[in-house]
Design an enzyme around this catalytic site. Structure first.
Site, mmCIF file in Angstrom:
data_model
loop_
_atom_site.group_PDB
_atom_site.id
_atom_site.type_symbol
_atom_site.label_atom_id
_atom_site.label_comp_id
_atom_site.label_asym_id
_atom_site.label_seq_id
_atom_site.Cartn_x
_atom_site.Cartn_y
_atom_site.Cartn_z
ATOM 1 N N GLY A 55 -10.211 67.593 -12.143
ATOM 2 C CA GLY A 55 -10.887 67.626 -10.849
ATOM 3 C C GLY A 55 -9.959 67.375 -9.675
ATOM 4 N N LEU A 98 -8.844 69.165 -7.276
ATOM 5 C CA LEU A 98 -9.082 69.791 -5.967
ATOM 6 C C LEU A 98 -10.255 69.144 -5.235
ATOM 7 C CD1 LEU A 98 -8.448 73.485 -7.041
ATOM 8 C CD2 LEU A 98 -6.963 72.019 -5.647
ATOM 9 N N TYR A 141 -27.523 61.848 -10.913
ATOM 10 C CA TYR A 141 -26.143 61.384 -10.693
ATOM 11 C C TYR A 141 -25.989 59.952 -11.196
ATOM 12 C CZ TYR A 141 -21.923 60.147 -7.979
ATOM 13 O OH TYR A 141 -20.666 59.729 -7.582
#
Ligand code: VAH
Length: 321
Positions: free
Chosen positions: A8, A10, A141
């Site tokens: 991850g 970016l 989440y």
């Protein structure tokens, strides 16, 4: 920690962490990965590999190819996107994490993945939220963050994997825009202040959430990963925070630098509901005692740096276009 693979890269955290680790540990000792390649210093100024974290074999092949000793797993969907796509969020956040933990177990890697203040829910004490307390989040989440914390602690207890994590508050940075979070208003407000002198917040007045400037977040990751494991009573994951603010306080801080800035509201009910389920302020005592967590930026210092760096970035961008 000598050679590190990051997933991850970016993203909002990954793009700054990759640059910092290349500076601290050497460019050739950081293997940056993400699901796509773009025109970015992350991809162009060091080792970069395409990696979809749902592909465990590819992750393991890269970890073996570069002989890493540490895996930092950041790839995940954030709160607002996860709430819009809950099944995808479970598959990516939990499937990706399980793959990363299995690679760490099989290759005996030190392991870091972030949790979030999103791991708490409406039943959690909202003020000075304890390190060890009720975690019944009401968002997908949050469900993936609590499950992730439990999975990381399990891999440490069952298999001896050196797993470590922090519960990040909202992160504010000028280098990379955040993607689909509930705390993103605290980033957007600085961009809009410079572009228009006004911002309509999608989070309501009086909604307090923990926040932190990105330099402090990057420091925390490196500090925790380099901490003496014998001092760690907790592992997954530590409460950390630098400030507890609402939109009014962020606006007042901006007005100390830009007196004509004005704040309005255009509340997003989805993200407001998420924010209302999270704590107002965390207790970070365990992180301070167990590995010396010590943020350097308060609200006004962050505001000054954000406005200074962001205005330069926007000038450079407009000159380039
Ligand atoms: C989000 N920025 O808003 C993330 C973070 C504490 C918030 O987890 O989803």
């Amino acid at each position: 920690m000598k050679k590190i693979l990051i997933t991850g890269c970016l993203g909002q955290i990954g793009s700054e962490l990759t640059t910092r680790l290349r500076e601290d540990y050497g460019t050739d000792n950081v293997i940056a990965t993400d699901i796509r390649k773009i025109d970015s210093p992350v991809c162009d100024e060091g080792i970069f590999e395409i990696l979809d974290v749902t592909d465990k074999q590819k992750m393991q092949d890269l970890a073996e190819k570069y002989e890493v000793d540490t895996l930092i797993h950041l790839a995940a969907l954030l709160s607002a996107v996860a709430e819009a796509k809950p099944q995808l969020a479970w598959d990516l956040n939990m499937g990706g994490l399980m793959n990363a933990l299995e690679v760490a177990r099989e290759l005996n890697l030190k392991f870091f993945t972030p949790s979030s203040i999103g791991c708490f829910g409406p039943g959690t004490p909202s003020e000075n939220t304890p390190q060890d307390t009720l975690q019944r989040p009401t968002t997908m989440y949050g469900v993936t963050k609590v499950a992730g914390e439990l999975l990381c602690d399990y891999y440490h207890a069952k298999f001896g994997v050196d797993t470590r994590g922090v519960r990040f508050p909202g992160l504010i940075s000028y280098k990379t825009l955040p993607g689909g979070g509930t705390t993103d208003y605290a980033v957007d407000i600085y961009y809009e202040a410079l572009k228009k002198g006004h911002y309509d917040s999608f989070i309501e007045k009086g909604t307090f959430m923990d926040m932190m400037y990105m330099p402090d977040a990057i420091d925390a990751i490196v500090q925790l990963l380099e901490a003496d494991p014998s001092r760690l009573v907790h592992r997954n994951a530590f409460n950390i925070t630098a400030m507890s603010v609402d939109p009014e306080q962020v606006a007042a801080s901006i007005q100390k630098v830009m007196p004509d800035f004005t704040l309005g509201y255009d509340v997003d009910p989805v993200r407001q509901k998420i924010a209302d389920s999270w704590p107002d302020s965390l207790d970070a005592t365990c992180a301070k005692n167990e590995w010396g967590f010590a943020p350097k930026y308060d609200l006004d210092r962050m505001t000054q740096d954000m406005l200074e760096k962001l205005s330069k970035k926007m000038q450079n961008t407009s000159m380039a276009n």
